[in-house]
Design a protein around this motif. Structure first.
Motif, PDB file in Angstrom:
ATOM      1  N   ALA A  77    -131.619 103.241 -63.688  1.00 60.06           N
ATOM      2  CA  ALA A  77    -130.345 102.702 -63.216  1.00 60.06           C
ATOM      3  C   ALA A  77    -130.589 101.328 -62.598  1.00 60.06           C
ATOM      4  CB  ALA A  77    -129.707 103.634 -62.187  1.00 60.06           C
ATOM      5  N   GLY A  78    -129.529 100.566 -62.510  1.00 60.81           N
ATOM      6  CA  GLY A  78    -129.653  99.253 -61.898  1.00 60.81           C
ATOM      7  C   GLY A  78    -128.303  98.624 -61.633  1.00 60.81           C
ATOM      8  N   ALA A  79    -128.333  97.548 -60.867  1.00 61.43           N
ATOM      9  CA  ALA A  79    -127.133  96.760 -60.576  1.00 61.43           C
ATOM     10  C   ALA A  79    -127.600  95.398 -60.085  1.00 61.43           C
ATOM     11  CB  ALA A  79    -126.271  97.426 -59.514  1.00 61.43           C
ATOM     12  N   GLY A  80    -126.712  94.438 -60.176  1.00 58.70           N
ATOM     13  CA  GLY A  80    -127.045  93.102 -59.720  1.00 58.70           C
ATOM     14  C   GLY A  80    -125.836  92.394 -59.160  1.00 58.70           C
ATOM     15  N   VAL A  81    -126.110  91.249 -58.575  1.00 60.98           N
ATOM     16  CA  VAL A  81    -125.042  90.436 -58.012  1.00 60.98           C
ATOM     17  C   VAL A  81    -125.334  88.966 -58.319  1.00 60.98           C
ATOM     18  CG1 VAL A  81    -126.130  90.346 -55.720  1.00 60.98           C
ATOM     19  CG2 VAL A  81    -123.696  89.982 -55.915  1.00 60.98           C
ATOM     20  N   VAL A  82    -124.315  88.276 -58.792  1.00 62.05           N
ATOM     21  CA  VAL A  82    -124.379  86.842 -59.026  1.00 62.05           C
ATOM     22  C   VAL A  82    -123.732  86.166 -57.824  1.00 62.05           C
ATOM     23  CG1 VAL A  82    -123.523  84.930 -60.452  1.00 62.05           C
ATOM     24  CG2 VAL A  82    -124.276  87.042 -61.533  1.00 62.05           C
ATOM     25  N   LEU A  83    -124.406  85.155 -57.310  1.00 58.63           N
ATOM     26  CA  LEU A  83    -123.894  84.432 -56.150  1.00 58.63           C
ATOM     27  C   LEU A  83    -123.173  83.168 -56.590  1.00 58.63           C
ATOM     28  CD1 LEU A  83    -127.014  84.734 -53.842  1.00 58.63           C
ATOM     29  CD2 LEU A  83    -124.958  86.163 -53.862  1.00 58.63           C
ATOM     30  N   ARG A  84    -122.065  82.900 -55.924  1.00 58.33           N
ATOM     31  CA  ARG A  84    -121.326  81.668 -56.191  1.00 58.33           C
ATOM     32  C   ARG A  84    -120.672  81.207 -54.896  1.00 58.33           C
ATOM     33  NH1 ARG A  84    -116.921  84.454 -60.228  1.00 58.33           N
ATOM     34  NH2 ARG A  84    -115.841  85.727 -58.691  1.00 58.33           N
ATOM     35  N   GLU A  85    -120.431  79.913 -54.813  1.00 57.80           N
ATOM     36  CA  GLU A  85    -119.797  79.365 -53.615  1.00 57.80           C
ATOM     37  C   GLU A  85    -118.328  79.729 -53.612  1.00 57.80           C
ATOM     38  OE1 GLU A  85    -119.033  75.133 -51.309  1.00 57.80           O
ATOM     39  OE2 GLU A  85    -120.200  75.156 -53.149  1.00 57.80           O
ATOM     40  N   GLN A  86    -117.872  80.124 -52.447  1.00 61.40           N
ATOM     41  CA  GLN A  86    -116.457  80.454 -52.298  1.00 61.40           C
ATOM     42  C   GLN A  86    -115.826  79.462 -51.334  1.00 61.40           C
ATOM     43  OE1 GLN A  86    -115.602  84.382 -50.734  1.00 61.40           O
ATOM     44  NE2 GLN A  86    -113.814  84.464 -52.045  1.00 61.40           N
ATOM     45  N   LEU A  87    -114.762  78.827 -51.787  1.00 65.54           N
ATOM     46  CA  LEU A  87    -114.033  77.892 -50.930  1.00 65.54           C
ATOM     47  C   LEU A  87    -113.377  78.656 -49.786  1.00 65.54           C
ATOM     48  CD1 LEU A  87    -112.408  75.694 -53.700  1.00 65.54           C
ATOM     49  CD2 LEU A  87    -114.305  75.075 -52.181  1.00 65.54           C
ATOM     50  N   PRO A  88    -113.044  77.987 -48.692  1.00 63.63           N
ATOM     51  CA  PRO A  88    -112.388  78.665 -47.578  1.00 63.63           C
ATOM     52  C   PRO A  88    -111.115  79.396 -48.034  1.00 63.63           C
ATOM     53  CG  PRO A  88    -113.102  76.492 -46.906  1.00 63.63           C
ATOM     54  CD  PRO A  88    -113.321  76.580 -48.401  1.00 63.63           C
ATOM     55  N   PHE A  89    -110.923  80.609 -47.471  1.00 69.22           N
ATOM     56  CA  PHE A  89    -109.747  81.412 -47.785  1.00 69.22           C
ATOM     57  C   PHE A  89    -109.334  82.190 -46.536  1.00 69.22           C
ATOM     58  CE2 PHE A  89    -113.403  84.018 -48.594  1.00 69.22           C
ATOM     59  CZ  PHE A  89    -113.038  85.314 -48.245  1.00 69.22           C
ATOM     60  N   PRO A  90    -108.038  82.514 -46.414  1.00 70.92           N
ATOM     61  CA  PRO A  90    -107.567  83.214 -45.222  1.00 70.92           C
ATOM     62  C   PRO A  90    -107.921  84.703 -45.265  1.00 70.92           C
ATOM     63  CG  PRO A  90    -105.747  82.812 -46.714  1.00 70.92           C
ATOM     64  CD  PRO A  90    -106.959  82.154 -47.323  1.00 70.92           C
ATOM     65  N   VAL A  91    -108.231  85.247 -44.099  1.00 66.48           N
ATOM     66  CA  VAL A  91    -108.480  86.684 -43.931  1.00 66.48           C
ATOM     67  C   VAL A  91    -107.753  87.151 -42.674  1.00 66.48           C
ATOM     68  CG1 VAL A  91    -110.706  86.675 -45.139  1.00 66.48           C
ATOM     69  CG2 VAL A  91    -110.648  86.275 -42.674  1.00 66.48           C
ATOM     70  N   ASP A  92    -107.741  88.443 -42.462  1.00 64.18           N
ATOM     71  CA  ASP A  92    -107.141  89.036 -41.264  1.00 64.18           C
ATOM     72  C   ASP A  92    -105.697  88.565 -41.096  1.00 64.18           C
ATOM     73  OD1 ASP A  92    -107.058  90.622 -38.996  1.00 64.18           O
ATOM     74  OD2 ASP A  92    -107.896  89.059 -37.678  1.00 64.18           O
ATOM     75  N   GLY A  93    -104.948  88.685 -42.195  1.00 64.43           N
ATOM     76  CA  GLY A  93    -103.539  88.305 -42.134  1.00 64.43           C
ATOM     77  C   GLY A  93    -103.310  86.833 -41.903  1.00 64.43           C
ATOM     78  N   GLY A  94    -104.281  86.011 -42.277  1.00 60.31           N
ATOM     79  CA  GLY A  94    -104.146  84.566 -42.112  1.00 60.31           C
ATOM     80  C   GLY A  94    -104.574  84.064 -40.741  1.00 60.31           C
ATOM     81  N   ARG A  95    -105.110  84.943 -39.900  1.00 61.43           N
ATOM     82  CA  ARG A  95    -105.525  84.551 -38.554  1.00 61.43           C
ATOM     83  C   ARG A  95    -106.940  83.978 -38.519  1.00 61.43           C
ATOM     84  NH1 ARG A  95    -102.266  88.968 -37.798  1.00 61.43           N
ATOM     85  NH2 ARG A  95    -103.911  90.521 -37.931  1.00 61.43           N
ATOM     86  N   ALA A  96    -107.647  84.046 -39.646  1.00 62.57           N
ATOM     87  CA  ALA A  96    -109.022  83.530 -39.684  1.00 62.57           C
ATOM     88  C   ALA A  96    -109.290  82.958 -41.070  1.00 62.57           C
ATOM     89  CB  ALA A  96    -110.023  84.645 -39.365  1.00 62.57           C
ATOM     90  N   ILE A  97    -110.322  82.153 -41.133  1.00 62.86           N
ATOM     91  CA  ILE A  97    -110.748  81.542 -42.393  1.00 62.86           C
ATOM     92  C   ILE A  97    -112.181  81.990 -42.656  1.00 62.86           C
ATOM     93  CG2 ILE A  97    -111.195  79.361 -43.600  1.00 62.86           C
ATOM     94  CD1 ILE A  97    -108.249  79.753 -42.958  1.00 62.86           C
ATOM     95  N   ARG A  98    -112.466  82.305 -43.907  1.00 62.47           N
ATOM     96  CA  ARG A  98    -113.828  82.680 -44.295  1.00 62.47           C
ATOM     97  C   ARG A  98    -114.227  81.838 -45.499  1.00 62.47           C
ATOM     98  NH1 ARG A  98    -114.403  88.784 -45.493  1.00 62.47           N
ATOM     99  NH2 ARG A  98    -113.908  88.877 -43.296  1.00 62.47           N
ATOM    100  N   HIS A  99    -115.513  81.544 -45.604  1.00 61.45           N
ATOM    101  CA  HIS A  99    -116.042  80.845 -46.766  1.00 61.45           C
ATOM    102  C   HIS A  99    -117.539  81.067 -46.818  1.00 61.45           C
ATOM    103  CE1 HIS A  99    -117.744  77.484 -44.418  1.00 61.45           C
ATOM    104  NE2 HIS A  99    -116.708  77.725 -43.630  1.00 61.45           N
ATOM    105  N   GLY A 100    -118.150  80.655 -47.888  1.00 55.66           N
ATOM    106  CA  GLY A 100    -119.596  80.812 -48.054  1.00 55.66           C
ATOM    107  C   GLY A 100    -119.922  81.375 -49.425  1.00 55.66           C
ATOM    108  N   GLU A 101    -120.998  82.141 -49.491  1.00 54.56           N
ATOM    109  CA  GLU A 101    -121.397  82.745 -50.765  1.00 54.56           C
ATOM    110  C   GLU A 101    -120.580  83.998 -51.038  1.00 54.56           C
ATOM    111  OE1 GLU A 101    -126.039  82.110 -51.755  1.00 54.56           O
ATOM    112  OE2 GLU A 101    -125.632  83.435 -50.055  1.00 54.56           O
TER     113      GLU A 101
END
Length: 170
Positions: A77-101
């Protein structure tokens, strides 16, 4: 064949030397979902392996393989993850911003004789623990009908994602 317990298996990190094996798992996954024809299988493997090896060397693909502890080359069995840059986006109902990989989970596959034993869950839990340690801003995947219950158990939720079918825009 006797039903081996998960204790006989050891989890290991995939390396560029595993790219052909992971490419084969990827092609098997698409084939098993009815999305890859038999006459295209080998071409899929050959096209995927060098790309995976390159992404691994560039620290953009991380994979985990579950193999017999005494035979690490026999991967079940196996699994993998591809990393990509994520532009800032709202979280927590728009009360916070997150970004990164962002991690896109791909290549989740269990050999048919080993399915329904919790092996994919074991691999996915390792992947998600790594994602948390790495500090990924989000982790997404595209679930098959067979995989959806596992992903929901692990905390994934449906989104509003859509996929362009490649039809020319007029």
């Amino acid at each position: 064949m006797a039903d081996p317990t998960p204790d006989v298996f050891a989890l290991r990190v995939a390396t560029p030397d595993d790219a052909l094996l992971v490419a084969r798992h990827r092609a098997c996954m698409w084939r098993d979902m009815g999305r890859l024809q038999a006459d295209t299988f080998d071409a899929m493997v050959q096209a995927t392996a060098p790309a995976l090896a390159r992404l691994m060397r560039e620290d953009r693909y991380h994979g985990w393989l579950l193999a017999y502890a005494d035979r690490p080359h026999v991967v079940v069995a196996g699994a993998g993850v591809v990393l990509r840059e994520q532009l800032p986006f709202p979280v927590d109902g728009g009360r916070a911003i997150r970004h990164g990989e962002q991690g896109l989970v791909i290549n989740v596959y269990t050999e048919p004789a080993y399915r329904r034993r919790g092996l994919a869950e074991r691999v996915m839990r390792a992947l998600l623990a790594w994602a948390e340690t790495r500090g990924l801003s989000s982790v997404i995947l595209h679930a098959s009908d067979e995989g959806r219950p596992l992903y929901e158990r692990l905390g994934f939720v449906g989104t509003n994602e859509m996929r362009w079918a490649g039809t020319p825009v007029r």
